[in-house]
Design an enzyme around this catalytic site. Structure first.
Site, PDB file in Angstrom:
ATOM      1  CG  ASP A   1      -1.538  -1.202   1.650  1.00 48.84           C
ATOM      2  OD1 ASP A   1      -1.485  -2.160   0.872  1.00 48.84           O
ATOM      3  OD2 ASP A   1      -2.135  -1.242   2.744  1.00 48.84           O
TER       4      ASP A   1
ATOM      5  NE  ARG B   1      -5.344  -4.648   8.238  1.00 48.72           N
ATOM      6  CZ  ARG B   1      -5.802  -5.833   8.632  1.00 48.72           C
ATOM      7  NH1 ARG B   1      -5.730  -6.206   9.895  1.00 48.72           N
ATOM      8  NH2 ARG B   1      -6.329  -6.651   7.750  1.00 48.72           N
ATOM      9  CG  ASP B   2      -5.191  -0.198   7.031  1.00 48.51           C
ATOM     10  OD1 ASP B   2      -4.061  -0.467   7.457  1.00 48.51           O
ATOM     11  OD2 ASP B   2      -5.886  -1.027   6.397  1.00 48.51           O
TER      12      ASP B   2
HETATM   13  C1  FRU Z   1      -3.776  -3.796   2.816  1.00 50.71           C
HETATM   14  C2  FRU Z   1      -3.116  -4.127   4.138  1.00 50.71           C
HETATM   15  C3  FRU Z   1      -3.498  -3.154   5.225  1.00 50.71           C
HETATM   16  C4  FRU Z   1      -2.349  -3.283   6.189  1.00 50.71           C
HETATM   17  C5  FRU Z   1      -1.177  -3.485   5.256  1.00 50.71           C
HETATM   18  C6  FRU Z   1      -0.102  -4.364   5.798  1.00 50.71           C
HETATM   19  O1  FRU Z   1      -3.082  -4.280   1.723  1.00 50.71           O
HETATM   20  O2  FRU Z   1      -3.443  -5.462   4.520  1.00 50.71           O
HETATM   21  O3  FRU Z   1      -4.767  -3.370   5.796  1.00 50.71           O
HETATM   22  O4  FRU Z   1      -2.210  -2.149   6.993  1.00 50.71           O
HETATM   23  O5  FRU Z   1      -1.704  -4.038   4.069  1.00 50.71           O
HETATM   24  O6  FRU Z   1       0.994  -4.403   4.921  1.00 50.71           O
END
Ligand code: FRU
Length: 453
Positions: A21, A149-150
């Site tokens: 990402d 997350r995120d």
């Molecule tokens: C999406 C994801 C996110 C996470 C990250 C980990 O591709 O799974 O949800 O923060 O990649 O690399």
């Protein structure tokens, strides 16, 4: 790695190892900062860190030292995705610290995992403060699993808000909304979800307001395919959103896929200093049967899409077009009208723009020996079966096609249909010699431009 003919010419790709990402996208003092999920020593494991590149023009990129390392007890198994917020000359980078406990057998869904919300600040995007932990598992609502997350932070009506992707204990995806007055202390407010469950987890949420219209971009996981829609179980798309950020009532409209190709996921959006909304996505996708990439035996895997500007069309749809800066990469090419098709020699890296005189429902455009984009009865299909790497066909029912803009790099294609209402993003691996772009159609007339890049 640098000698690999599959290396892309004008896309962000890892110097070595793995990329996923885009993170922390922002523009500060004229400089665009693009961070990304990076595992340099892949396929040897290692916890993911934040790689970093900068650019001032989206043409010349400068590779920087990685920015955030998983070097604390709160993020020891990965400095996961997150986003940037700017205030008073300071960059606030919020991200998820991933921790996996290994002292017992865990399912890592309801137990065994910490998802910590961490803040680092920076005045310049290069030097960072100490890590500050803002939220732990116990700060998320009780009915949630260990998948939260995120974070993305934004300001509305003078208040700060944070959204996070989530999976609840019933395996339903949603987006959590938190509120703050100081960017440090956060209180849970509500969650955005659909009336009927839609996937088990929503990753990488983005909130944006383009021309006064609100949207929520999410990546729902576990979506069942339905005809041409949702060909992969991990999807990415947007909901029109209506919410005034006061009470609990909001409206989520119908979900629309953001991309119809094989390789698009976890995009991040930001508003640059000129006010444009820019999107960059991961040109890859988790958990697919075509994840065995030909580049990985050469020591690297995945890339980011080109930066795209977002706009809302007359029907209220969120559309994408390559940022204008990319036009400066065009080398002298052809711009001509055509009748009954055309046939142009190209190199692997080119831009093709074409506008039909009338919307067309039947035609075939050959982009490489084994790449065909064809339309029959208003269904547009991309067939790259002959290129191997597990990818076959993808499509969308669209009706008449009036425009196409195609960015071809050595091993990628980004196809913007009808001024970016639909997009196909995909990696392509196949012969790069004697390439031609060929429009096969008895009735097609229009204007074509083709520029080597
Ligand atoms: C999406 C994801 C996110 C996470 C990250 C980990 O591709 O799974 O949800 O923060 O990649 O690399």
């Amino acid at each position: 790695i640098q000698a690999d003919p599959l290396r892309l010419k004008y896309h962000i790709q890892p110097q070595m190892g793995w990329l996923n990402d885009p993170n922390g996208l922002c523009q500060k003092d004229g400089v665009y900062h693009i961070y990304y999920q990076y595992v340099p020593f892949y396929p040897d494991l290692g916890s993911v860190l934040w790689g970093h590149v900068t650019t001032e023009d989206f043409i010349h990129y400068h590779i920087q030292e990685p920015a955030i390392y998983p070097d604390s007890e709160w993020d020891q198994n990965g400095a996961y995705s997150g986003a940037a917020f700017q205030k008073d000359g300071m960059m606030y980078l919020y991200y998820t610290g991933n921790v996996r406990h290994t002292d017992r057998d865990y399912d890592y869904i309801t137990d065994g995992r910490e998802q910590n919300t961490i803040l680092m600040t920076s005045k310049d995007g290069f030097c960072f403060s100490e890590k500050q932990i803002l939220m732990k598992n116990e700060d998320y609502p009780e009915d949630l699993s260990r998948h939260v997350r995120d974070p993305q932070v934004f300001c509305e009506n003078g208040h700060y808000y944070m959204i996070q992707g989530a999976r609840d204990l019933d395996a339903h995806g949603s987006v959590l909304l938190f509120e703050s007055d100081d960017l440090i202390h956060w209180t849970y407010k509500l969650r955005f979800c659909t009336k009927e469950p839609f996937g088990f987890m929503w990753e990488c949420p983005n909130y944006l307001k383009v021309d006064g219209q609100q949207f929520l971009i999410v990546c729902p996981q576990g979506i069942r395919s339905d005809g041409l829609d949702y060909a992969d179980s991990d999807q990415c798309g947007w909901f029109p959103l209506r919410y005034d950020f006061t009470g609990e009532d909001y409206e989520l409209g119908a979900f629309r896929q953001m991309d119809r190709g094989f390789d698009f996921y976890a995009p991040q959006v930001f508003q640059d200093e000129s006010g444009r909304w820019i999107l960059i996505g991961w040109m890859g996708r988790p958990g697919t049967e075509y994840a065995d990439e030909p580049t990985s035996k050469n020591g690297w895997i995945h890339a980011l899409t080109v930066p795209r500007e977002l706009y809302v069309n007359a029907e209220g749809r969120l559309c994408q077009r390559p940022v204008k800066e990319l036009e400066r990469m065009r080398k002298p090419g052809v711009a001509e009208t055509f009748e009954n098709g055309f046939d142009l020699p190209v190199s692997a890296c080119f831009e093709l723009k074409l506008r039909f005189e009338k919307p067309m429902e039947e035609f075939e455009l050959k982009l490489r020996k084994s790449v065909s984009l064809y339309c029959r009865d208003g269904v547009l299909m991309l067939d790259i079966t002959g290129c191997g790497a597990g990818r076959t066909m993808r499509g969308v029912r669209i009706g008449g096609i009036y425009s196409l803009q195609i960015l071809s790099d050595t091993s990628s294609l980004e196809i913007f249909v009808n001024d970016g209402i639909e997009v196909f993003t995909t990696r392509v691996y196949g012969s790069m010699t004697d390439l031609r772009v060929k429009m096969i159609s008895k009735r097609a007339r229009g204007q074509v431009e083709c520029y080597p890049m």
